[in-house]
Design a protein around this motif. Structure first.
Motif, PDB file in Angstrom:
ATOM      1  N   GLY A 134       0.815  -1.204   0.000  1.00  0.00           N
ATOM      2  CA  GLY A 134       0.000   0.000   0.000  1.00  0.00           C
ATOM      3  C   GLY A 134       0.849   1.254   0.000  1.00  0.00           C
ATOM      4  N   HIS A 135       1.952   1.253   0.763  1.00  0.00           N
ATOM      5  CA  HIS A 135       2.840   2.413   0.802  1.00  0.00           C
ATOM      6  C   HIS A 135       3.470   2.659  -0.561  1.00  0.00           C
ATOM      7  N   LEU A 136       3.916   1.596  -1.238  1.00  0.00           N
ATOM      8  CA  LEU A 136       4.537   1.742  -2.560  1.00  0.00           C
ATOM      9  C   LEU A 136       3.507   2.186  -3.600  1.00  0.00           C
ATOM     10  N   ALA A 137       2.287   1.671  -3.501  1.00  0.00           N
ATOM     11  CA  ALA A 137       1.232   2.075  -4.438  1.00  0.00           C
ATOM     12  C   ALA A 137       0.958   3.566  -4.315  1.00  0.00           C
ATOM     13  N   HIS A 138       0.940   4.050  -3.075  1.00  0.00           N
ATOM     14  CA  HIS A 138       0.715   5.469  -2.833  1.00  0.00           C
ATOM     15  C   HIS A 138       1.840   6.303  -3.439  1.00  0.00           C
ATOM     16  N   ARG A 139       3.103   5.874  -3.253  1.00  0.00           N
ATOM     17  CA  ARG A 139       4.250   6.604  -3.805  1.00  0.00           C
ATOM     18  C   ARG A 139       4.250   6.564  -5.335  1.00  0.00           C
ATOM     19  N   ASN A 140       3.862   5.423  -5.917  1.00  0.00           N
ATOM     20  CA  ASN A 140       3.825   5.320  -7.379  1.00  0.00           C
ATOM     21  C   ASN A 140       2.773   6.253  -7.983  1.00  0.00           C
ATOM     22  N   ALA A 141       1.616   6.384  -7.323  1.00  0.00           N
ATOM     23  CA  ALA A 141       0.571   7.275  -7.824  1.00  0.00           C
ATOM     24  C   ALA A 141       1.020   8.731  -7.778  1.00  0.00           C
ATOM     25  N   LEU A 142       1.900   9.059  -6.798  1.00  0.00           N
ATOM     26  CA  LEU A 142       2.392  10.434  -6.664  1.00  0.00           C
ATOM     27  C   LEU A 142       3.615  10.704  -7.532  1.00  0.00           C
ATOM     28  N   ARG A 143       4.183   9.669  -8.121  1.00  0.00           N
ATOM     29  CA  ARG A 143       5.428   9.832  -8.860  1.00  0.00           C
ATOM     30  C   ARG A 143       5.267  10.809 -10.027  1.00  0.00           C
ATOM     31  N   ASP A 144       4.148  10.710 -10.742  1.00  0.00           N
ATOM     32  CA  ASP A 144       3.887  11.616 -11.859  1.00  0.00           C
ATOM     33  C   ASP A 144       2.443  12.098 -11.753  1.00  0.00           C
ATOM     34  N   PRO A 145       2.195  13.204 -11.031  1.00  0.00           N
ATOM     35  CA  PRO A 145       0.816  13.684 -10.846  1.00  0.00           C
ATOM     36  C   PRO A 145       0.094  13.973 -12.152  1.00  0.00           C
ATOM     37  N   ARG A 146       0.843  14.424 -13.182  1.00  0.00           N
ATOM     38  CA  ARG A 146       0.195  14.704 -14.456  1.00  0.00           C
ATOM     39  C   ARG A 146      -0.354  13.434 -15.081  1.00  0.00           C
ATOM     40  N   ARG A 147       0.432  12.378 -15.031  1.00  0.00           N
ATOM     41  CA  ARG A 147      -0.028  11.118 -15.597  1.00  0.00           C
ATOM     42  C   ARG A 147      -1.215  10.576 -14.800  1.00  0.00           C
ATOM     43  N   THR A 148      -1.145  10.657 -13.483  1.00  0.00           N
ATOM     44  CA  THR A 148      -2.246  10.194 -12.638  1.00  0.00           C
ATOM     45  C   THR A 148      -3.516  10.978 -12.934  1.00  0.00           C
ATOM     46  N   ALA A 149      -3.382  12.300 -13.059  1.00  0.00           N
ATOM     47  CA  ALA A 149      -4.549  13.143 -13.321  1.00  0.00           C
ATOM     48  C   ALA A 149      -5.138  12.853 -14.698  1.00  0.00           C
ATOM     49  N   ALA A 150      -4.277  12.703 -15.704  1.00  0.00           N
ATOM     50  CA  ALA A 150      -4.770  12.418 -17.054  1.00  0.00           C
ATOM     51  C   ALA A 150      -5.478  11.078 -17.103  1.00  0.00           C
ATOM     52  N   THR A 151      -4.937  10.088 -16.386  1.00  0.00           N
ATOM     53  CA  THR A 151      -5.554   8.772 -16.359  1.00  0.00           C
ATOM     54  C   THR A 151      -6.914   8.819 -15.684  1.00  0.00           C
ATOM     55  N   ALA A 152      -7.034   9.612 -14.622  1.00  0.00           N
ATOM     56  CA  ALA A 152      -8.288   9.688 -13.863  1.00  0.00           C
ATOM     57  C   ALA A 152      -9.326  10.578 -14.533  1.00  0.00           C
ATOM     58  N   SER A 153      -8.926  11.379 -15.524  1.00  0.00           N
ATOM     59  CA  SER A 153      -9.839  12.382 -16.082  1.00  0.00           C
ATOM     60  C   SER A 153     -11.039  11.765 -16.777  1.00  0.00           C
ATOM     61  N   ALA A 154     -10.817  10.697 -17.567  1.00  0.00           N
ATOM     62  CA  ALA A 154     -11.950  10.077 -18.262  1.00  0.00           C
ATOM     63  C   ALA A 154     -12.976   9.559 -17.262  1.00  0.00           C
ATOM     64  N   LEU A 155     -12.488   8.945 -16.194  1.00  0.00           N
ATOM     65  CA  LEU A 155     -13.394   8.450 -15.161  1.00  0.00           C
ATOM     66  C   LEU A 155     -14.077   9.611 -14.447  1.00  0.00           C
ATOM     67  N   MET A 156     -13.339  10.691 -14.258  1.00  0.00           N
ATOM     68  CA  MET A 156     -13.913  11.866 -13.603  1.00  0.00           C
ATOM     69  C   MET A 156     -15.058  12.452 -14.421  1.00  0.00           C
ATOM     70  N   VAL A 157     -14.864  12.571 -15.747  1.00  0.00           N
ATOM     71  CA  VAL A 157     -15.892  13.164 -16.597  1.00  0.00           C
ATOM     72  C   VAL A 157     -17.159  12.318 -16.583  1.00  0.00           C
ATOM     73  N   SER A 158     -17.017  11.015 -16.778  1.00  0.00           N
ATOM     74  CA  SER A 158     -18.205  10.159 -16.803  1.00  0.00           C
ATOM     75  C   SER A 158     -18.895  10.128 -15.449  1.00  0.00           C
ATOM     76  N   THR A 159     -18.118  10.084 -14.356  1.00  0.00           N
ATOM     77  CA  THR A 159     -18.712  10.088 -13.019  1.00  0.00           C
ATOM     78  C   THR A 159     -19.449  11.393 -12.749  1.00  0.00           C
ATOM     79  N   ALA A 160     -18.862  12.520 -13.158  1.00  0.00           N
ATOM     80  CA  ALA A 160     -19.512  13.820 -12.955  1.00  0.00           C
ATOM     81  C   ALA A 160     -20.831  13.890 -13.710  1.00  0.00           C
ATOM     82  N   LEU A 161     -20.846  13.406 -14.952  1.00  0.00           N
ATOM     83  CA  LEU A 161     -22.076  13.436 -15.735  1.00  0.00           C
ATOM     84  C   LEU A 161     -23.168  12.603 -15.088  1.00  0.00           C
ATOM     85  N   VAL A 162     -22.822  11.374 -14.726  1.00  0.00           N
ATOM     86  CA  VAL A 162     -23.834  10.486 -14.164  1.00  0.00           C
ATOM     87  C   VAL A 162     -24.297  10.985 -12.799  1.00  0.00           C
TER      88      VAL A 162
END
Length: 873
Positions: free
Chosen positions: A501-529
């Motif tokens: 869990g600690h390593l997963a957390h660090r990996n998600a923070l390693r590149d915030p831009r990549r994490t944000a871009a990956t989450a954006s599609a899910l964010m848009v669909s979740t916001a709409l629904v």
């Protein structure tokens, strides 16, 4: 460099497959939804359109034929429907065989086809009304054989043509939908009582009103005339022109032959033009809704492509540096990457377009409901879907490769060989934050400005859509900056799951831009629904309060059209049905009062309180009778009258003078009671179908709402398909109307967004695993087992999904809260209400998306051996 581009495309087959998959699916969703939008619009138009291609002139009566209702009596009566056409010959039209022969003899007339047609609603084999959502598409006509004994418009595929009053033929689509077989007894109704006829034939038809989801019933000519006109008469006569004859000239010849006060001639071109205006008006909303659906798919589908190529170019920084070191210029490097993108985009566009056609053919079945399926029709492939496929597959792919490639090419070779990842500079982060804050302020300000909106006008709707779009874009821009604090906060939870869990957390923070871009599609669909489900749930509750407010009954039996009625004898059969405690008839009509037209309900004063929840401000129903009415509070206030006052009014249609009425009571506004209450006997005398009632309010023992009770009530009404038997829930569903379609499309967006998000996360993790091969090898070498590696990858994916879900929920709920002002202005009683079950389901599905997306990358990562992984270059 071209050879290098081709070799790079083919050298990494796994990377090539993932990239092609990303572009293919992005193209498929966009082109598929656009084809679906065009096909759906065409199907809706076809369902409303008659083909006038072979009609030069149509002769119709100036006054409509008497119809079945005036002869056969109200729906639900037990009379013989065979005498439906015997109604008053004094009202018979001039359209008969004599006129048909005169028209056929006119110069320029090639053929004459008399018609006796109308509407007929059928019960399916299981007794339920067939396709009741489209009463206007329940076509009925006569089978008209030609010289060869066959009807060219309705070719038989099975059985024979109907020959007597007890026989019927239907089209193949109706037979399939109703599960009819030759020889079966079919229950149907036109505009009166239910009747039973034996199915003797099945035909095909080119009438798009039928093939798009309607029904077709064919009778022999004598029966059709009896049902829809009168014996020996027709509802219309179509004429086709001989070669060389113009429509206008032929129309003048026909008009000269007709009695000017009883019939008229209209050219086929004029009818088609009138129909086009009507169809455009009725389908405008469908076109806009479908295009919005396609636009959202384009918006969220682009994330998958852009994110994939951004990561793809970023991980090739060392390779680009090597090319630069051996002499390649920046322009050559960029051009090489763009050639890769063009080649890959072209191939993926073709694959995606084919897959999109499959999506377009499946969407109508997915988005249709049990009660109301979407109109059917062939796929319509216009230029827009093809251009969109190329724009997404090639245009967005090239743009997605060009932006990061330019940035990578500007990095010095030595620096690129030393550092694989280039974090954004402080200035870039500040610029992103400023831009995001500005967009957020604009979007939120535009939405908050709607707080005082009084209605859902087109201008207000445009403002709401613009504000929501700006809000979503602002959150996407700010997502990389929000990722660090949000994921760090969530790290307290994942940190309790051990080193994985600690390593997963660090990996998600390693590149915030990549994490944000990956989450954006899910964010848009979740916001709409989330946003639309909140608005839909809140609107549904308001409609619930309005549609069934004041209803004390458990079921309402009513007609599909206001012009029809229920025979009072049917009320007695319903009252005697097992399980029924009380059944009270209500006669509905119009009330001309104060210069306006209102609705009045005729009730029995003694029985009404048992089925209606009436809250009287003053007075009561006990004095209701001829010349005495009760008014709703709003109607009484508008006319400045109170209990004990007198007002001039008229019940029913024209032809009567205003009469003085005494107001015996004023009650709180009540949709069940309508705007005024009168004595049932007086309202019945002046209704469109004199002597009939329009509603029966039923209370059952113990308030039962089940299929068995509904079946007993339908049996008591003679299984008449013209009658609706609705519980409170079904009344609300009917009142929701197009809202249910919008919510269905919303859940379709959730599915599309979820698939895109899952693929985006899978791509991100797959490339991340590939980038971290050495790191995973070191972890395996120092003791982490395969299960730990899998757990780490899954938790990283879950962290990204949770981040996107949180942003989506926050954005959607804020948008629903602000946009709700429009609904509050248009729908009285609207109040924000959260659908906790739906929101919980959205969260579960979104988080499950992350878990599913991590399956393959986690498996691949755990399969790496320590020595093999460390040795990877």
């Amino acid at each position: 460099m071209l050879k290098t581009a081709l070799r790079n495309v083919l050298a990494h087959k796994a990377r090539l497959l993932m990239t092609v998959l990303a572009v293919t699916l992005g193209v498929a969703f966009v082109s598929g939804t656009l084809v679906f939008a065009d096909s759906s619009t065409a199907a809706h138009r076809a369902a409303l359109s008659k083909d006038y291609a072979d009609i030069a002139v149509t002769v119709t009566p100036k006054d409509p034929p008497p119809g079945a209702a005036s002869a056969a009596g109200p729906a639900g009566s037990a009379g013989d429907a065979g005498s439906a056409g015997s109604a008053g010959d004094e009202h018979a039209t001039v359209l008969d065989d004599v006129l048909a022969r005169k028209l056929a003899a006119l110069p320029g007339v090639a053929a004459v086809r008399p018609s006796a047609d109308g509407l007929a609603t059928l019960n399916a084999a299981d007794g339920s009304p067939l396709r009741t959502g489209r009463t206007w598409a329940h076509r009925a006509a006569a089978y008209v054989p030609g010289a060869d004994g066959k009807d060219g418009r309705h070719p038989l595929t099975e059985g024979r043509a109907p020959r007597g009053g007890d026989e019927i033929a239907v089209d193949s689509g109706t037979a399939a939908a109703g599960r009819f077989r030759i020889g079966a007894e079919i229950t149907l109704a036109t505009d009166g009582p239910a009747m039973k006829k034996r199915l003797v034939g099945i035909v095909t038809t080119r009438d798009t009103r039928v093939t798009a989801g309607g029904t077709l019933a064919l009778f022999d000519m004598a029966t059709a005339q009896q049902l829809f006109a009168s014996p020996g008469r027709y509802t219309s006569i179509d004429l086709s022109a001989a070669p060389g004859s113009g429509e206008a000239e032929l129309s003048r010849r026909v008009a000269a032959l007709l009695p000017a006060d009883r019939a008229e001639a209209t050219t086929g071109t004029a009818q088609a033009a009138q129909q086009a205006v009507l169809v455009d008006t009725l389908t405008r909303g469908n076109e806009k809704l479908s295009l919005v659906f396609a636009g959202v798919a384009l918006f969220i589908g682009s994330f998958l492509i852009v994110n994939t190529f951004t990561m793809l170019v970023a991980r090739r920084t060392r390779e680009i540096a090597l090319l630069r070191a051996i002499g390649a210029t920046r322009r050559q490097v960029v051009r090489s990457l763009l050639w890769e993108a063009v080649l890959l985009g072209l191939a993926a566009s073709a694959l995606g377009f084919v897959l999109g056609l499959g999506i377009a053919s499946v969407l109508p079945r997915i988005l249709g409901t049990a009660g109301e399926s979407l109109p059917r029709g062939p796929l319509v492939i216009g230029p827009l879907p093809v251009m969109a496929a190329l724009a997404v597959g090639v245009g967005i792919t090239v743009l997605a490769a060009w932006l990061p490639s330019r940035k990578a090419a500007r990095i010095a070779p030595v620096e690129a060989m030393r550092v694989a990842e280039q974090p954004p500079t402080a200035a870039a982060s500040r610029a992103r934050g400023a831009a995001g804050a500005l967009l957020l302020a604009l979007g939120a300000g535009l939405l908050l400005s709607l707080a005082g909106a009084k209605d859902a006008s087109e201008e207000n709707l445009r403002s709401a859509m613009s504000g929501c779009a700006l809000l979503v874009v602002a959150v996407i821009v700010l997502a990389p900056l929000l990722a660090v604090p949000v994921i760090r906060l969530g790290g307290r939870l994942t940190g309790r799951l051990g080193i994985a869990g600690h390593l997963a957390h660090r990996n998600a923070l390693r590149d915030p831009r990549r994490t944000a871009a990956t989450a954006s599609a899910l964010m848009v669909s979740t916001a709409l629904v989330a946003g639309l489900s909140v608005i839909g749930h809140s609107t549904g509750q308001a409609l619930d309060r309005r549609a069934a407010a004041g209803l004390g009954a458990d079921y309402v039996i009513s007609t599909h059209t206001a012009s029809a009625g229920i025979d009072p004898a049917a009320v007695q059969r319903v009252t005697a049905a097992p399980g029924v405690r009380t059944a009270t008839a209500v006669a509905d009509s119009t009330l001309f009062i104060g210069g306006g037209v209102r609705e009045i309900s005729g009730v029995d004063p003694a029985a009404a309180p048992s089925v209606m929840k009436l809250d009287f401000v003053s007075g009561s129903l006990k004095d209701l009778g001829p010349g005495r009415i009760a008014l709703s509070r709003t109607l009484a206030r508008e006319n400045g009258v109170s209990t004990g006052g007198r007002i001039d009014a008229r019940i029913g249609g024209p032809g009567q003078d205003l009469a003085p009425y005494t107001v015996v009571g004023v009650y709180e506004d009540n949709p069940t009671a309508r705007e005024a209450l009168g004595a049932r006997t007086e309202v019945q005398r002046n209704s469109l179908t004199p002597g009939s009632v329009q509603r029966v309010l039923v209370r059952t023992g113990g308030g039962a709402h089940d299929g068995a009770t509904e079946d007993r009530l339908r049996t008591a009404t003679g299984e008449n398909p013209l009658l609706k038997i609705q519980s409170r829930k079904e009344l609300v569903r009917e009142a929701a109307g197009s809202l249910s379609t919008l919510l269905t499309l919303t859940y379709g967006l959730l599915v599309i967004g979820g698939v895109i998000a899952a693929l985006g996360i899978m791509n991100t993790l797959a490339m991340s695993v590939s980038d971290r091969t050495r790191e995973i090898g070191v972890l395996r070498a120092i003791g982490m087992d395969r299960a730990g590696i899998r757990r780490m990858i899954r938790l990283e994916s879950l962290t990204v999904a949770a981040f996107g879900t949180l942003l989506g929920l926050t954005t959607g709920l804020f948008g629903a809260w602000t946009v709700g002002a429009l609904t509050n202005g248009a729908l009285k009683g609207y109040a924000l209400a959260l659908p906790w079950d739906t929101l919980l389901l959205v969260c579960v599905i979104s988080l499950a998306t992350g878990v599913v997306a991590a399956a393959l990358p986690a498996r691949h990562a755990s399969a790496l051996g320590p020595l093999e992984a460390v040795a990877e270059i």
